[in-house]
Design a protein around this motif. Structure first.
Motif, PDB file in Angstrom:
ATOM      1  N   TYR A  62       0.848  -1.204   0.000  1.00  0.00           N
ATOM      2  CA  TYR A  62       0.000   0.000   0.000  1.00  0.00           C
ATOM      3  C   TYR A  62       0.882   1.252   0.000  1.00  0.00           C
ATOM      4  CZ  TYR A  62      -3.775  -3.130   1.650  1.00  0.00           C
ATOM      5  OH  TYR A  62      -4.680  -4.142   1.785  1.00  0.00           O
ATOM      6  N   LEU A  66       1.206   4.303  -2.718  1.00  0.00           N
ATOM      7  CA  LEU A  66       0.934   5.695  -2.364  1.00  0.00           C
ATOM      8  C   LEU A  66       2.084   6.614  -2.747  1.00  0.00           C
ATOM      9  CD1 LEU A  66      -0.685   5.815   1.214  1.00  0.00           C
ATOM     10  CD2 LEU A  66      -1.706   6.570  -0.940  1.00  0.00           C
ATOM     11  N   TRP A 196       1.961   9.072   4.981  1.00  0.00           N
ATOM     12  CA  TRP A 196       0.724   8.297   4.819  1.00  0.00           C
ATOM     13  C   TRP A 196      -0.514   9.190   4.680  1.00  0.00           C
ATOM     14  CZ3 TRP A 196       0.136   3.186   3.864  1.00  0.00           C
ATOM     15  CH2 TRP A 196       1.273   2.378   4.032  1.00  0.00           C
ATOM     16  N   VAL A 197      -0.338  10.511   4.589  1.00  0.00           N
ATOM     17  CA  VAL A 197      -1.509  11.380   4.431  1.00  0.00           C
ATOM     18  C   VAL A 197      -1.381  12.362   3.271  1.00  0.00           C
ATOM     19  CG1 VAL A 197      -0.795  13.206   6.042  1.00  0.00           C
ATOM     20  CG2 VAL A 197      -3.227  12.712   5.730  1.00  0.00           C
ATOM     21  N   PRO A 199      -0.197  12.072   0.262  1.00  0.00           N
ATOM     22  CA  PRO A 199      -0.661  11.596  -1.046  1.00  0.00           C
ATOM     23  C   PRO A 199      -2.169  11.776  -1.246  1.00  0.00           C
ATOM     24  CG  PRO A 199       0.916  10.044  -0.125  1.00  0.00           C
ATOM     25  CD  PRO A 199       0.606  11.033   0.964  1.00  0.00           C
ATOM     26  N   PHE A 200      -2.928  11.718  -0.157  1.00  0.00           N
ATOM     27  CA  PHE A 200      -4.377  11.900  -0.279  1.00  0.00           C
ATOM     28  C   PHE A 200      -4.728  13.371  -0.488  1.00  0.00           C
ATOM     29  CE2 PHE A 200      -3.871   7.942   2.138  1.00  0.00           C
ATOM     30  CZ  PHE A 200      -4.583   7.079   1.317  1.00  0.00           C
ATOM     31  N   GLU A 202      -3.039  15.319  -2.289  1.00  0.00           N
ATOM     32  CA  GLU A 202      -2.829  15.500  -3.725  1.00  0.00           C
ATOM     33  C   GLU A 202      -3.998  14.935  -4.522  1.00  0.00           C
ATOM     34  OE1 GLU A 202       0.698  14.643  -7.017  1.00  0.00           O
ATOM     35  OE2 GLU A 202       0.956  14.007  -4.935  1.00  0.00           O
ATOM     36  N   ARG A 203      -4.514  13.793  -4.097  1.00  0.00           N
ATOM     37  CA  ARG A 203      -5.595  13.145  -4.829  1.00  0.00           C
ATOM     38  C   ARG A 203      -6.880  13.970  -4.821  1.00  0.00           C
ATOM     39  NH1 ARG A 203      -5.211   6.597  -3.647  1.00  0.00           N
ATOM     40  NH2 ARG A 203      -3.029   6.354  -4.286  1.00  0.00           N
ATOM     41  N   ILE A 204      -7.099  14.768  -3.772  1.00  0.00           N
ATOM     42  CA  ILE A 204      -8.317  15.576  -3.712  1.00  0.00           C
ATOM     43  C   ILE A 204      -8.080  17.005  -4.198  1.00  0.00           C
ATOM     44  CG2 ILE A 204      -9.308  14.200  -1.843  1.00  0.00           C
ATOM     45  CD1 ILE A 204      -8.581  16.482   0.088  1.00  0.00           C
TER      46      ILE A 204
END
Length: 256
Positions: A62, A66, A196-197, A199-200, A202-204
């Protein structure tokens, strides 16, 4: 109860460094998972608890997904950010020794911004390395030119943070990666807080600089599961661009 009353209100978000609270549901999921394997020792993952070894591999997969790791990458599940950083430093040292044939009487050095985590200093203390700290720009990010000026023939590691602990800002990893490639120096990205945060984000669509393996000069990344992975302590990860470096981070003893 009295002792507990003296402690900070971590559920209310009053311990931003020591405990990372998402919400009660996430907290309970982590607690149940932790208690499910409370007695199993991960040292026996290959011989006694193959199920734990399988879960570790899944978590590492995972993380590599990411962080946009190439197929050659490998990961290590560790007991916290300090161990992740320590193993990253050790891998970099072993790589330097193998490729540069350094003079053993000269101390190797790590070049990093003043905002870099003390775990690098701990590692340097144990491995007898020199720490060279560069000043920050006005925006509290690493001053890349100043770091470049500190590099010499004995520099085995460059460090950038994503983000750093003191200010919560991401260093200019892309610029550091260019310097790392130009001088042939290992670059470690300390993503213990953000790995661990971010990358998210960036995704939003939140503006987040590319601090991960998309930069060819990035050779290793540390990222803590027990921070914004919202897992119970102690849990962290180290990711290595080149699978061969896994051996450089690994201690082996065959005397028995």
């Amino acid at each position: 109860h009295m002792r507990n009353a003296q402690n900070a209100d971590w559920r209310g978000g009053r311990t931003a460094i020591f405990f990372f609270m998402a919400d009660e549901e996430v907290y309970q999921v982590g607690k149940r998972a932790y208690m499910e394997f409370f007695s199993e020792n991960a040292l026996g993952a290959t011989r006694a608890y193959p199920g734990i070894a399988e879960m570790e591999r899944e978590v590492l997969d995972y993380g590599m997904d990411l962080l946009n790791a190439p197929d050659t990458a490998r990961g290590i599940f560790t007991t916290g950010g300090t161990e992740s950083i320590f193993l990253g430093v050790r891998a970099a040292r072993e790589h330097f020794r193998a490729t540069r044939n350094p003079q053993r009487e000269r101390r190797l050095n790590i070049v990093m911004p003043v905002s870099g985590h003390p775990a690098f200093d701990k590692s340097a203390d144990v491995m007898d390395l020199e720490i060279r700290r560069a000043p920050l720009r006005a925006d509290r990010r690493a001053e890349v030119d100043a770091m470049r000026d500190l590099i010499d023939d004995d520099t085995m590691l460059l460090v950038g943070s994503a983000p750093c602990f003191p200010h919560g800002v991401i260093d200019p990893i892309g610029e550091l990666a260019v310097i790392a490639e130009r001088y042939g120096v290992w670059l470690h990205v300390d993503g213990c807080v953000g790995g661990w945060v971010a990358p998210f984000f960036e995704r939003i669509g939140r503006g987040t600089p590319a601090f991960d393996f998309r930069n060819p000069g990035v050779r290793s990344i540390s990222a803590d599961l027990h921070k914004f992975g919202f897992a119970p302590k102690p849990a962290s990860t180290l990711f290595l661009r080149n699978g061969d470096d896994l051996e450089r981070a690994t201690f082996r003893l065959s005397a028995w």
